[in-house]
Design an enzyme around this catalytic site. Structure first.
Site, PDB file in Angstrom:
ATOM      1  N   ASP A  66       0.886  -1.258   0.211  1.00  0.00           N
ATOM      2  CA  ASP A  66      -0.048   0.070   0.004  1.00  0.00           C
ATOM      3  C   ASP A  66       0.835   1.220   0.021  1.00  0.00           C
ATOM      4  O   ASP A  66       2.008   1.182   0.080  1.00  0.00           O
ATOM      5  CB  ASP A  66      -0.930   0.006   1.035  1.00  0.00           C
ATOM      6  CG  ASP A  66      -0.270  -0.471   2.422  1.00  0.00           C
ATOM      7  OD1 ASP A  66       0.825  -0.208   2.822  1.00  0.00           O
ATOM      8  OD2 ASP A  66      -0.940  -1.351   3.066  1.00  0.00           O
ATOM      9  N   ASP A 135      -8.185  -3.676  14.282  1.00  0.00           N
ATOM     10  CA  ASP A 135      -9.609  -3.924  13.756  1.00  0.00           C
ATOM     11  C   ASP A 135      -9.542  -4.878  12.736  1.00  0.00           C
ATOM     12  O   ASP A 135     -10.671  -5.023  12.178  1.00  0.00           O
ATOM     13  CB  ASP A 135      -9.859  -2.696  13.400  1.00  0.00           C
ATOM     14  CG  ASP A 135      -9.288  -2.077  11.926  1.00  0.00           C
ATOM     15  OD1 ASP A 135      -8.368  -2.525  11.446  1.00  0.00           O
ATOM     16  OD2 ASP A 135      -9.693  -0.870  11.501  1.00  0.00           O
ATOM     17  N   HIS A 137      -7.559  -5.155   9.969  1.00  0.00           N
ATOM     18  CA  HIS A 137      -7.570  -4.906   8.586  1.00  0.00           C
ATOM     19  C   HIS A 137      -6.124  -5.549   8.248  1.00  0.00           C
ATOM     20  O   HIS A 137      -5.014  -5.511   9.209  1.00  0.00           O
ATOM     21  CB  HIS A 137      -7.478  -3.507   8.326  1.00  0.00           C
ATOM     22  CG  HIS A 137      -6.367  -2.507   8.854  1.00  0.00           C
ATOM     23  ND1 HIS A 137      -6.275  -1.978   9.884  1.00  0.00           N
ATOM     24  CD2 HIS A 137      -4.964  -2.562   8.631  1.00  0.00           C
ATOM     25  CE1 HIS A 137      -5.257  -1.228  10.261  1.00  0.00           C
ATOM     26  NE2 HIS A 137      -4.401  -1.594   9.325  1.00  0.00           N
ATOM     27  N   GLU A 142      -9.837  -2.051   5.150  1.00  0.00           N
ATOM     28  CA  GLU A 142     -10.544  -1.753   6.347  1.00  0.00           C
ATOM     29  C   GLU A 142     -12.022  -2.637   6.674  1.00  0.00           C
ATOM     30  O   GLU A 142     -12.279  -3.286   5.523  1.00  0.00           O
ATOM     31  CB  GLU A 142     -10.867  -0.236   6.297  1.00  0.00           C
ATOM     32  CG  GLU A 142      -9.862   0.868   6.240  1.00  0.00           C
ATOM     33  CD  GLU A 142      -8.881   0.920   7.494  1.00  0.00           C
ATOM     34  OE1 GLU A 142      -9.100   0.069   8.444  1.00  0.00           O
ATOM     35  OE2 GLU A 142      -8.291   1.955   7.908  1.00  0.00           O
TER      36      GLU A 142
END
Length: 260
Positions: A66, A135, A137, A142
């Site tokens: 990314d 979370d 990811h 996400e």
């Protein structure tokens, strides 16, 4: 999915072992590169092996997971610069053989399509290093991301930006709101996935990843569908695993020749 529970330094050695074995047998292998804190000890170990044993990256290709959108090319937290400083410049890896999504592109959809094409033209990723967000990811996919998603622009959640603010002098306002990221479908095409997670703050995400249902709410759970996925966690990150004792037993009794 194989789960290995061990001290963080041992996890880094195991991941480096897998990468070294790949490079020794296939010098032009394609590696998938992650940023964040999870892979740092792995990069340190690979740099040590390059320095002390001659492990070479000269013919390898590297593709980043990314990139932030809009950070200047010389910004120290631009992921291309992070990868350069953490691993590429510490080994014999030519700059042109390490690529990332173009976070400064005017044509974002075109840049994402071009990145997908570059990975395919290289023959696909042989081994992908991954981290796991609190979370759930992976890369910047996400919660709510499509399990079939491809490289695209994503809006970062507030939690992810808070987690990453430590890299921006703890100033949330400096953390970009958007990124380009490989999609879950893109990541799943890599031939071997190696995820590292350490610390109690990752325990719930690791529990969901390994033992929870496959769900877009916990994007990393898509790894349960991969034929060759390795999850490397320390005791703290494994503290919520219901089958932790079984994972320890399985790894302790694994044939020594099998590797990861």
């Amino acid at each position: 999915m194989e789960v290995v529970i061990a001290p963080a330094e041992r996890l880094a050695e195991l991941a480096a072992d897998a990468i070294e074995a790949l490079l020794r047998s296939k010098p032009d292998a394609v590696l998938g590169l992650a940023t964040g804190s999870s892979p740092l000890q792995v990069y340190d170990e690979l740099a040590r092996r390059h320095r002390e044993t001659g492990l070479s990256f000269a013919r390898a290709r590297g593709f980043m997971l990314d990139e932030y959108v809009g950070l200047p090319a010389d910004h120290p937290q631009r992921y291309r610069n992070v990868i350069e400083s953490e691993i590429a410049s510490r080994v014999d890896w030519p700059q042109a053989q390490v690529q990332g999504p173009d976070g400064l592109a005017d044509d974002v959809p075109g840049a994402c399509a071009a990145y997908e094409a570059a990975i395919a033209d290289a023959g696909g990723v042989d081994l992908q290093i991954l981290g796991n967000g609190t979370d759930g990811h992976i890369a910047f996919n996400e919660p709510g991301s499509s399990l079939a998603s491809r490289t695209r622009i994503k809006t970062l959640t507030r939690q992810t930006r808070l987690d990453n603010a430590r890299f921006f002098d703890d100033d949330l306002d400096q953390v970009p709101t958007h990124c380009l990221t490989q999609g879950l479908g893109t990541i799943m095409e890599a031939r071997h996935l190696v995820l590292l997670a350490t610390g109690r703050h990752k325990a719930e995400a690791v529990h969901q990843l390994v033992e929870g249902p496959v769900s877009a709410m916990w994007p990393a759970t898509v790894m349960q569908l991969h034929p060759h996925a390795t999850v490397l966690v320390d005791d703290a990150a494994a503290s919520r695993l219901q089958l932790a004792d079984y994972y320890r037993q399985t790894y302790a009794e694994k044939p020594s020749w099998q590797g990861l």
